[in-house]
Structures are given as structure tokens and as C-alpha cells.
Write a protein that holds these residues in place. Structure first.
Motif, PDB file in Angstrom:
ATOM      1  N   THR A 190       0.817  -0.992  -0.020  1.00  0.00           N
ATOM      2  CA  THR A 190      -0.172  -0.202   0.010  1.00  0.00           C
ATOM      3  C   THR A 190       0.774   1.433  -0.107  1.00  0.00           C
ATOM      4  O   THR A 190       1.925   1.442   0.836  1.00  0.00           O
ATOM      5  CB  THR A 190      -0.840   0.284   1.262  1.00  0.00           C
ATOM      6  N   THR A 225       1.231   4.859   1.173  1.00  0.00           N
ATOM      7  CA  THR A 225       0.941   5.847   1.926  1.00  0.00           C
ATOM      8  C   THR A 225       1.467   7.389   1.612  1.00  0.00           C
ATOM      9  O   THR A 225       2.535   7.288   1.324  1.00  0.00           O
ATOM     10  CB  THR A 225       1.095   5.646   3.613  1.00  0.00           C
ATOM     11  N   ASP A 231      -4.437   7.355   3.211  1.00  0.00           N
ATOM     12  CA  ASP A 231      -4.494   6.003   3.137  1.00  0.00           C
ATOM     13  C   ASP A 231      -3.095   5.594   4.434  1.00  0.00           C
ATOM     14  O   ASP A 231      -2.059   5.221   3.766  1.00  0.00           O
ATOM     15  CB  ASP A 231      -4.256   5.549   1.936  1.00  0.00           C
ATOM     16  N   GLY A 251      -2.884   2.815   5.800  1.00  0.00           N
ATOM     17  CA  GLY A 251      -2.543   1.446   5.452  1.00  0.00           C
ATOM     18  C   GLY A 251      -2.697   0.555   6.635  1.00  0.00           C
ATOM     19  O   GLY A 251      -3.326   0.585   7.406  1.00  0.00           O
ATOM     20  N   VAL A 265      -8.699   8.837   4.247  1.00  0.00           N
ATOM     21  CA  VAL A 265      -8.788   7.483   3.812  1.00  0.00           C
ATOM     22  C   VAL A 265      -9.463   7.535   2.582  1.00  0.00           C
ATOM     23  O   VAL A 265     -10.736   7.936   2.567  1.00  0.00           O
ATOM     24  CB  VAL A 265      -9.240   6.520   4.816  1.00  0.00           C
ATOM     25  N   THR A 266      -8.965   6.902   1.460  1.00  0.00           N
ATOM     26  CA  THR A 266      -9.857   6.658   0.483  1.00  0.00           C
ATOM     27  C   THR A 266     -10.941   5.842   0.549  1.00  0.00           C
ATOM     28  O   THR A 266     -11.881   5.952  -0.440  1.00  0.00           O
ATOM     29  CB  THR A 266      -8.790   6.236  -0.871  1.00  0.00           C
ATOM     30  N   HIS A 291      -5.892  -0.224   3.257  1.00  0.00           N
ATOM     31  CA  HIS A 291      -5.717   1.266   3.498  1.00  0.00           C
ATOM     32  C   HIS A 291      -6.223   1.944   4.707  1.00  0.00           C
ATOM     33  O   HIS A 291      -5.714   3.098   4.935  1.00  0.00           O
ATOM     34  CB  HIS A 291      -6.756   1.842   2.352  1.00  0.00           C
ATOM     35  N   ALA A 292      -7.409   1.198   5.434  1.00  0.00           N
ATOM     36  CA  ALA A 292      -7.839   2.001   6.412  1.00  0.00           C
ATOM     37  C   ALA A 292      -7.582   1.474   7.854  1.00  0.00           C
ATOM     38  O   ALA A 292      -7.663   2.121   8.871  1.00  0.00           O
ATOM     39  CB  ALA A 292      -9.169   1.988   6.396  1.00  0.00           C
ATOM     40  N   HIS A 296     -15.670   4.830  -2.166  1.00  0.00           N
ATOM     41  CA  HIS A 296     -14.303   5.443  -2.454  1.00  0.00           C
ATOM     42  C   HIS A 296     -14.287   6.902  -2.819  1.00  0.00           C
ATOM     43  O   HIS A 296     -15.010   7.479  -3.285  1.00  0.00           O
ATOM     44  CB  HIS A 296     -13.785   4.472  -3.917  1.00  0.00           C
ATOM     45  N   GLY A 356      -6.168   6.431  -4.774  1.00  0.00           N
ATOM     46  CA  GLY A 356      -6.659   5.025  -4.257  1.00  0.00           C
ATOM     47  C   GLY A 356      -6.472   3.723  -5.156  1.00  0.00           C
ATOM     48  O   GLY A 356      -5.658   3.555  -5.811  1.00  0.00           O
ATOM     49  N   ASP A 357      -7.471   3.187  -5.005  1.00  0.00           N
ATOM     50  CA  ASP A 357      -7.569   1.803  -5.511  1.00  0.00           C
ATOM     51  C   ASP A 357      -8.471   1.856  -7.029  1.00  0.00           C
ATOM     52  O   ASP A 357      -8.714   0.991  -7.699  1.00  0.00           O
ATOM     53  CB  ASP A 357      -8.408   0.853  -4.740  1.00  0.00           C
ATOM     54  N   GLY A 387      -3.033   3.852  -5.155  1.00  0.00           N
ATOM     55  CA  GLY A 387      -2.940   3.272  -3.937  1.00  0.00           C
ATOM     56  C   GLY A 387      -2.015   2.058  -3.841  1.00  0.00           C
ATOM     57  O   GLY A 387      -1.471   1.698  -2.794  1.00  0.00           O
TER      58      GLY A 387
END
Length: 288
Positions: A45, A47, A62, A64, A90-91, A97-98, A152, A165-166, A204
Motif C-alpha cells: 500500500t 501511504t 491512506d 494502510g 482515507v480513500t 488502506h484504513a 471510494h 486510491g484503488d 494506492g
């Protein structure tokens, strides 16, 4: 039918597993790579620490995994920047991520902000589409990018770069997993980020995309359309199960990624069924 060509294939990107653990893609941003590499998280991830140089402040985007080594690496990067954490963004809610958001919020004495109440927490801030956050001497615009998950978000920086992010990975394609993901929303999100005219995409997972970010966004949309054409061609010959479709559409995919390929296929079938182009009955699909 020919597949679209990924523009990243000609770029000078780091090989898998060769990303630098810490990098400064631009003065506003430091990237710290978390030690959670896997087939789904690529090198780990990313960050991101965001703040105007000299402001003495930074936003963590993020955090992570809640990993002591990752926290130590982030604190070292903050020390280099001469910055303290003023917020954690946080995305989306996925743990890679979170997970560290609440522990790091207590550690840094800084609030969490996210689109999900569960991620933001009782003392956090819920982010709304179109908000402009003024933090750490700079601005971050909140961009809704549902699809990978419903909650998201992306963040557009003052430089024009977008923390995606993702919704976009530095290599390969993001998983839009049924039932959590929504392919229609995901395609809308790609267009929304494209319309921002991003100067760079900070993903991300995987390397930064700086050569032609808009070309990558167009490719990702074209790639999904190509997958739909493949599914429609297969189903025109008669009903098939999801495992049969996956075997035909993803013949070379690594076994560890097959479950994600199956979930992406289900998400595509749900979209095609909503459009009246196929019929879906459980794990079996056929022509409309």
C-alpha cells in the motif's frame, strides 16, 4: 477481437517488487510504501504524506496496515519533511488502506476523515463530494470515485495530481468485485478523474503514473469494454458458468488472482444484465 494496448507498457516504470520504499514524486508529496506486498496489493500500500514544504504540517492519505515498521517509516519521512500530522484521510474502507487510521489518529492526535462513518469514527469527519480541504498549507479537493467500493474517494492536489486510491493501480487493473463493487459507477469515476485533466496519478498500489495519465484512464475504460465484448461473444454461443467464462477470458492469470477475476466477471455480467444484453441466473449467464 484485439485488446487495447496499455500505454504503461512502454513507460520506464519500476519492475514488480522494485519500487523505492520512500519517494518524493513532487514537492507536495512523499510516498511511503507499506510492507504488505501481495498479488492484490502489488508492492504494498502506498501511504502518501501531503503538505506544503516548510509548512511544518502534513496530511496522511491512506495510512494502510497498522504495522509498527510502517509507522516508523512514516515517522522518519515526516521528520525529513519537518512536519507533524494534522489529519488522516482515507480513500476507502478496505483494511490495506484504513486499518491504521484509528490507531494512528490516537498516536498523532489528529482526526480521521473519510466518506464512511465507520472509517471516520465517532470523532472523525465525513467527507462530501466537492469539498475543498485546506490543510497543511495546501488544498485537497474531494472527488467521489465509487466503483471499487461505494465509499471510494480520490483527492485532487493543488499541483493537479490526483491521489486515486484503488480506482487506478500503477500496474494492471483495479478489481471491481461483485457485489461490493459497481462497474457502472467505476466507469463514471474514471471519466470524472479524466475530466479533471490530472497532471499525475498517485495510486494506492504500484508506481506513480506521470507520463500520460489521461491515456491510462482511457485505456482502463477501453479495457473494460473489451472484456464485455469477450463475454458477449462467448455467451452468444450459449450459456456458460462464471468459472467457464473466467477460464476463457483469463487463460494466463495467476491462480492467486483467479477469485478476483471471477468477481470482476460477475460485476461485468451484472452490468450487462442491467442493460438487457445478457441473462444471469446465479453463477450462470446466457444470451438475452
Amino acid at each position: 477481437m484485439s485488446a487495447p494496448v496499455d500505454p504503461r507498457s512502454t513507460w520506464d516504470l519500476p519492475a514488480p517488487g522494485a519500487m523505492a520504499p520512500v519517494a518524493d514524486p513532487e514537492p507536495l508529496v512523499t510516498r511511503v510504501l507499506a510492507p504488505n506486498a501481495s498479488p492484490m496489493t502489488l508492492d504494498g500500500t502506498n501511504t502518501h504524506l501531503v503538505g506544503e514544504p516548510g509548512s511544518g504540517q502534513a496530511v496522511v492519505v491512506d495510512p494502510g496496515p497498522d504495522d509498527p515498521a510502517h509507522l516508523a517509516a512514516v515517522e522518519a519521512a515526516l521528520a525529513v519533511r519537518g512536519a507533524r500530522v494534522v489529519a488522516l484521510l482515507v480513500t476507502h474502507h478496505h483494511g490495506d488502506h484504513a486499518a491504521a487510521a484509528h490507531p494512528w489518529s490516537r498516536h498523532f492526535d489528529a482526526p480521521v476523515a473519510a466518506a464512511s462513518p465507520a472509517v471516520a469514527g465517532p470523532g472523525g469527519r465525513l467527507l462530501a463530494a466537492g469539498e475543498r480541504l485546506r490543510l497543511a498549507g495546501t488544498t485537497l479537493d474531494v472527488v467521489p470515485t465509487p466503483g471499487h467500493t461505494a465509499d471510494h474517494l480520490a483527492f485532487r492536489l493543488a499541483s493537479g495530481a490526483v491521489l486515486v486510491g484503488d480506482s487506478v493501480l500503477g500496474r494492471g487493473t483495479s478489481v471491481v468485485s461483485h457485489p461490493e463493487g459497481d462497474l457502472v459507477a467505476y466507469l463514471d469515476s474514471l471519466r470524472r478523474v479524466h475530466d479533471l485533466g490530472p497532471s499525475a496519478l498517485y495510486c494506492g498500489h504500484g508506481p506513480e503514473l506521470t507520463v500520460d495519465p489521461s491515456a491510462v484512464l482511457r485505456y482502463l475504460a477501453d479495457h473494460r469494454a473489451h472484456r464485455e465484448r469477450q463475454l458477449l461473444a462467448l455467451l452468444a454461443a450459449g450459456p456458460r458458468t462464471v468459472p467457464e467464462l473466467v477460464a476463457a477470458v483469463y487463460p494466463d492469470v495467476a491462480p492467486a488472482v483467479l477469485p478476483a477475476a471471477a468477481q470482476s466477471t460477475r460485476a461485468a455480467l451484472v452490468k450487462l444484465a442491467a442493460e438487457g444484453r445478457v441473462r444471469v441466473d446465479g453463477d450462470r449467464a446466457g444470451p438475452a
